[in-house]
Design an enzyme around this catalytic site. Structure first.
Site, PDB file in Angstrom:
ATOM      1  N   CYS A 240       1.802  36.456  27.361  1.00 46.21           N
ATOM      2  CA  CYS A 240       1.874  37.491  29.059  1.00 46.21           C
ATOM      3  C   CYS A 240       2.897  38.321  29.202  1.00 46.21           C
ATOM      4  O   CYS A 240       3.678  38.340  29.181  1.00 46.21           O
ATOM      5  CB  CYS A 240       3.064  36.061  29.681  1.00 46.21           C
ATOM      6  SG  CYS A 240       2.625  36.105  31.729  1.00 46.21           S
ATOM      7  N   CYS A 419      -1.812  36.553  35.446  1.00 43.60           N
ATOM      8  CA  CYS A 419      -0.646  36.966  35.752  1.00 43.60           C
ATOM      9  C   CYS A 419       0.248  36.936  36.563  1.00 43.60           C
ATOM     10  O   CYS A 419       0.005  37.701  37.368  1.00 43.60           O
ATOM     11  CB  CYS A 419      -0.310  37.967  34.828  1.00 43.60           C
ATOM     12  SG  CYS A 419       1.220  38.262  34.277  1.00 43.60           S
TER      13      CYS A 419
HETATM   14  P1  FAD Z   1       0.622  28.008  21.961  1.00 45.21           P
HETATM   15  O1  FAD Z   1       0.652  27.271  23.955  1.00 45.21           O
HETATM   16  O2  FAD Z   1       1.830  28.987  21.895  1.00 45.21           O
HETATM   17  O3  FAD Z   1       0.725  26.770  20.821  1.00 45.21           O
HETATM   18  C1  FAD Z   1       0.058  26.718  19.704  1.00 45.21           C
HETATM   19  C2  FAD Z   1       0.752  25.825  18.949  1.00 45.21           C
HETATM   20  O4  FAD Z   1       0.823  26.452  17.691  1.00 45.21           O
HETATM   21  C3  FAD Z   1       2.055  25.718  18.596  1.00 45.21           C
HETATM   22  O5  FAD Z   1       2.097  24.367  19.746  1.00 45.21           O
HETATM   23  C4  FAD Z   1       2.540  25.720  17.014  1.00 45.21           C
HETATM   24  O6  FAD Z   1       3.607  24.886  16.897  1.00 45.21           O
HETATM   25  C5  FAD Z   1       1.595  25.448  16.396  1.00 45.21           C
HETATM   26  N1  FAD Z   1       1.924  25.921  15.278  1.00 45.21           N
HETATM   27  C6  FAD Z   1       2.333  27.473  15.226  1.00 45.21           C
HETATM   28  N2  FAD Z   1       1.732  27.972  13.471  1.00 45.21           N
HETATM   29  C7  FAD Z   1       1.910  26.485  13.145  1.00 45.21           C
HETATM   30  C8  FAD Z   1       0.472  26.751  12.035  1.00 45.21           C
HETATM   31  N3  FAD Z   1       1.574  26.277  10.742  1.00 45.21           N
HETATM   32  N4  FAD Z   1       0.295  24.992  11.722  1.00 45.21           N
HETATM   33  C9  FAD Z   1      -0.329  24.310  12.748  1.00 45.21           C
HETATM   34  N5  FAD Z   1       0.321  24.412  14.175  1.00 45.21           N
HETATM   35  C10 FAD Z   1       1.201  25.694  14.270  1.00 45.21           C
HETATM   36  N6  FAD Z   1       0.838  32.259  30.681  1.00 45.21           N
HETATM   37  C11 FAD Z   1       0.233  32.413  31.631  1.00 45.21           C
HETATM   38  O7  FAD Z   1      -1.379  31.943  32.106  1.00 45.21           O
HETATM   39  N7  FAD Z   1       0.729  32.547  32.811  1.00 45.21           N
HETATM   40  C12 FAD Z   1       2.720  32.940  33.251  1.00 45.21           C
HETATM   41  O8  FAD Z   1       2.444  32.828  33.845  1.00 45.21           O
HETATM   42  C13 FAD Z   1       2.906  32.912  31.692  1.00 45.21           C
HETATM   43  N8  FAD Z   1       4.422  33.130  31.609  1.00 45.21           N
HETATM   44  C14 FAD Z   1       4.595  33.244  30.476  1.00 45.21           C
HETATM   45  C15 FAD Z   1       5.970  32.975  30.623  1.00 45.21           C
HETATM   46  C16 FAD Z   1       6.728  33.177  29.059  1.00 45.21           C
HETATM   47  C17 FAD Z   1       7.922  33.436  29.025  1.00 45.21           C
HETATM   48  C18 FAD Z   1       5.454  33.087  27.802  1.00 45.21           C
HETATM   49  C19 FAD Z   1       6.774  33.300  26.775  1.00 45.21           C
HETATM   50  C20 FAD Z   1       4.711  32.538  28.096  1.00 45.21           C
HETATM   51  C21 FAD Z   1       3.454  33.043  29.233  1.00 45.21           C
HETATM   52  N9  FAD Z   1       2.783  32.725  29.597  1.00 45.21           N
HETATM   53  C22 FAD Z   1       2.076  32.595  30.770  1.00 45.21           C
HETATM   54  C23 FAD Z   1       1.589  32.788  28.028  1.00 45.21           C
HETATM   55  C24 FAD Z   1       1.214  30.964  27.428  1.00 45.21           C
HETATM   56  O9  FAD Z   1       2.788  30.153  27.286  1.00 45.21           O
HETATM   57  C25 FAD Z   1       0.475  30.985  26.408  1.00 45.21           C
HETATM   58  O10 FAD Z   1      -0.135  32.380  26.607  1.00 45.21           O
HETATM   59  C26 FAD Z   1       0.196  30.127  25.849  1.00 45.21           C
HETATM   60  O11 FAD Z   1       1.133  29.155  25.869  1.00 45.21           O
HETATM   61  C27 FAD Z   1      -1.371  29.864  25.112  1.00 45.21           C
HETATM   62  O12 FAD Z   1      -1.585  28.672  23.846  1.00 45.21           O
HETATM   63  P2  FAD Z   1      -2.059  28.993  22.590  1.00 45.21           P
HETATM   64  O13 FAD Z   1      -2.514  27.369  22.564  1.00 45.21           O
HETATM   65  O14 FAD Z   1      -2.900  30.147  22.229  1.00 45.21           O
HETATM   66  O15 FAD Z   1      -0.547  28.384  22.131  1.00 45.21           O
END
Ligand code: FAD
Length: 491
Positions: A240, A419
């Site tokens: 983000c 966003c």
């Molecule tokens: P994540 O949701 O981060 O999940 C990754 C997972 O992998 C975690 O649960 C972690 O524990 C696990 N993991 C890590 N390493 C390992 C391992 N070795 N073995 C097994 N599991 C592991 N997005 C929007 O769409 N709109 C917004 O307004 C927005 N605002 C945001 C504001 C902030 C402050 C933040 C921090 C994020 C924001 N986001 C927003 C971004 C959004 O949260 C992420 O892009 C999204 O969560 C990504 O999903 P993901 O599944 O790729 O990763």
């Protein structure tokens, strides 16, 4: 997408399934391959009918792929063999686990996820701004985990794609037919000298980016009476990319509402050369920045924090000798450097930049056809958001269906990401765009303008889309609504 490459790695189709009845392991590999006569052109539902596990053997050099099928006893769970293993149970991992679990059945889909808690991270902007509590952003993983998948509470430590195996911290060896990598980003607070100490010791140093630090933000905003409030954007890809400035606009509005704005200098120091990557929205943001008298320094990257001296050191990225400049801070909101998780970066499935190497339009790995990726940990060149994850989940589900059926994937990801740029306690610019940084707006009005309706959409409705839709595999982004609202004439 490099479609040619996709086609090449799928020859013969990766869905060519062979039963073990046709395979005699004493035969040499080539004749075993010839003996694989029973090709099952299966759709996903039919595939489910076979209680079997496919082992994909990839002859990379020849570009050939074939899938050997072995019969599975009901003890597959005990043997740690799964039809699909999902690494990471965040936004993308749970969405895919829900989708695949309903295709393959519970004992066939495992999710490796170490954390007891699951967070709706986009809410952390609101938590930092005092609009939501931290508890509202959190759920116990056990309470939201898809009922049709198996949770392995552990962390992946090694990928062995040539043997279709993931190793875990607790010593498990998980075998898979399909691997979905959804590990998100690793926060790198330690890459800024003195930052961890500053966060631990200075109540005025905070970050919305982690569960451990987001609760410091609002108390610090409340406490600040005067001086420099500095907001940073690091010199790495981040999740983000709007979040580092959203909290700044909320802070500015908060200071104004509480009569202290004229005693506080607001400074935004960003490693980027622009305020936002899409011109249409950048123009509006620059207007707001000017109206509110915010100082912006581009190409300034935080390198050190000295909390005893209340000093933040920035590298001027465009200077010849990487000169540094010191700022005194009274409040410091840090967006830390981020990167691909170490386990992924140091694995054979990573691209050169450390992220999972996938075809950007399908989510299929560029080298291993039975590996797929979703979300922040991939090298898909779009802004890393939960909104992007939603759109990718729909595409990836269809990619996997196509791959299983031996077809070329038809539904292609256009880079959709969004966003919601919260610019105050009642206004938001809902940026939505594609791979080419071109607006891809859902509503039939100009989303470049700040609006109250978009603010409430972000604050109150988007969390519902997440908890009730995305992580249950039921929200693939607003593409369908966009078409309807644009009377079928938009993209
Ligand atoms: P994540 O949701 O981060 O999940 C990754 C997972 O992998 C975690 O649960 C972690 O524990 C696990 N993991 C890590 N390493 C390992 C391992 N070795 N073995 C097994 N599991 C592991 N997005 C929007 O769409 N709109 C917004 O307004 C927005 N605002 C945001 C504001 C902030 C402050 C933040 C921090 C994020 C924001 N986001 C927003 C971004 C959004 O949260 C992420 O892009 C999204 O969560 C990504 O999903 P993901 O599944 O790729 O990763």
């Amino acid at each position: 997408m490099n479609r040619l490459h996709l086609v090449r790695t799928q020859k013969p189709p990766v869905t060519t399934h062979y039963t073990s009845r046709t395979l005699d392991s004493t035969q040499p590999a080539a004749s075993r391959r010839r003996a694989c006569v029973k090709q099952l052109e299966l759709g996903p539902s039919k595939t489910m009918a076979y209680r079997s596990v496919c082992k994909t053997l990839v002859n990379l050099h020849g570009g050939a792929t074939f899938v050997q099928m072995r019969h599975l006893s009901t003890s597959n769970k005990l043997n740690n063999s799964y039809r699909a293993v999902v690494v990471g149970g965040g936004a993308g991992g749970l969405a895919m686990a829900s989708m695949l679990g309903s295709k393959f059945g519970k004992s066939q889909v495992a999710v490796v996820e170490p954390s007891d808690n699951h967070y709706y991270q986009p809410m952390w902007t609101m938590v930092g701004g005092g609009l939501k509590t931290f508890d509202q952003s959190a759920r116990m993983t056990k309470d939201i985990f898809p009922s049709n998948a198996t949770w392995i509470q552990d962390a992946a430590v090694k990928f062995d794609p040539d043997n279709n195996t993931v190793y875990t911290k607790d010593g498990k060896e998980l075998k898979y037919d399909l691997l979905i990598v959804a590990m998100g980003l690793q926060l790198r607070f330690e890459q800024v000298k003195g930052l961890q100490e500053a966060i631990a010791n200075d109540p005025m140093v905070c970050s919305n980016y982690s569960a451990e630090t987001v609760m410091k933000t609002f108390p610090a905003l409340q406490k600040l009476e005067s001086g420099n409030a500095i907001f940073t954007f690091p010199n790495t890809p981040i999740k983000c990319a709007g979040a580092p400035q959203k909290i700044m606009y909320l802070a500015e509005h908060y200071f104004s509402k509480h009569g202290k704005r004229d005693k506080i200098n607001i400074i935004y120091n960003s490693s980027l050369p622009v305020i936002f990557g899409v011109k249409k929205y950048a123009n509006e943001l620059l207007k707001i920045i000017e109206e509110r008298n915010i100082t912006v320094n581009f190409r300034h990257s935080l390198s050190e924090v000295n909390h005893e001296k209340k000093e933040a050191v920035f590298v001027k990225l465009d200077s010849e000798n990487q000169e540094t400049v010191n700022f005194n801070y009274d409040f410091l909101h840090v967006s830390p450097p981020m990167g691909s998780p170490d386990v992924l970066k140091n694995s054979p499935i990573a691209a050169e930049n450390g992220f999972l190497a996938v075809h950007k339009e399908t989510g299929q790995h560029t080298k291993y056809p039975n590996i797929f990726g979703i979300g922040d940990c991939t090298d898909i060149p779009t802004a890393k958001t939960a909104a992007a994850v939603a759109a990718q989940s729909g595409v990836l589900n269809r990619t996997i269906e196509a791959v299983l059926a031996g077809r070329e994937p038809q539904k292609l990801y256009d880079g959709y990401t969004s966003c919601p740029l919260v610019v105050g306690y009642d206004k938001c610019i809902l940026a939505e765009f594609d791979f080419n940084a071109q607006p891809l707006e859902t509503f039939p009005f100009d989303q470049g303008k700040k609006r109250t309706s978009m603010y409430y959409l972000k604050k109150d409705m988007m969390p519902e889309f997440y908890w009730k839709g995305l992580i249950k595999g039921k929200w693939e982004g607003p593409g369908v609504f966009r078409k309807i609202l644009h009377l079928g004439m938009g993209k």
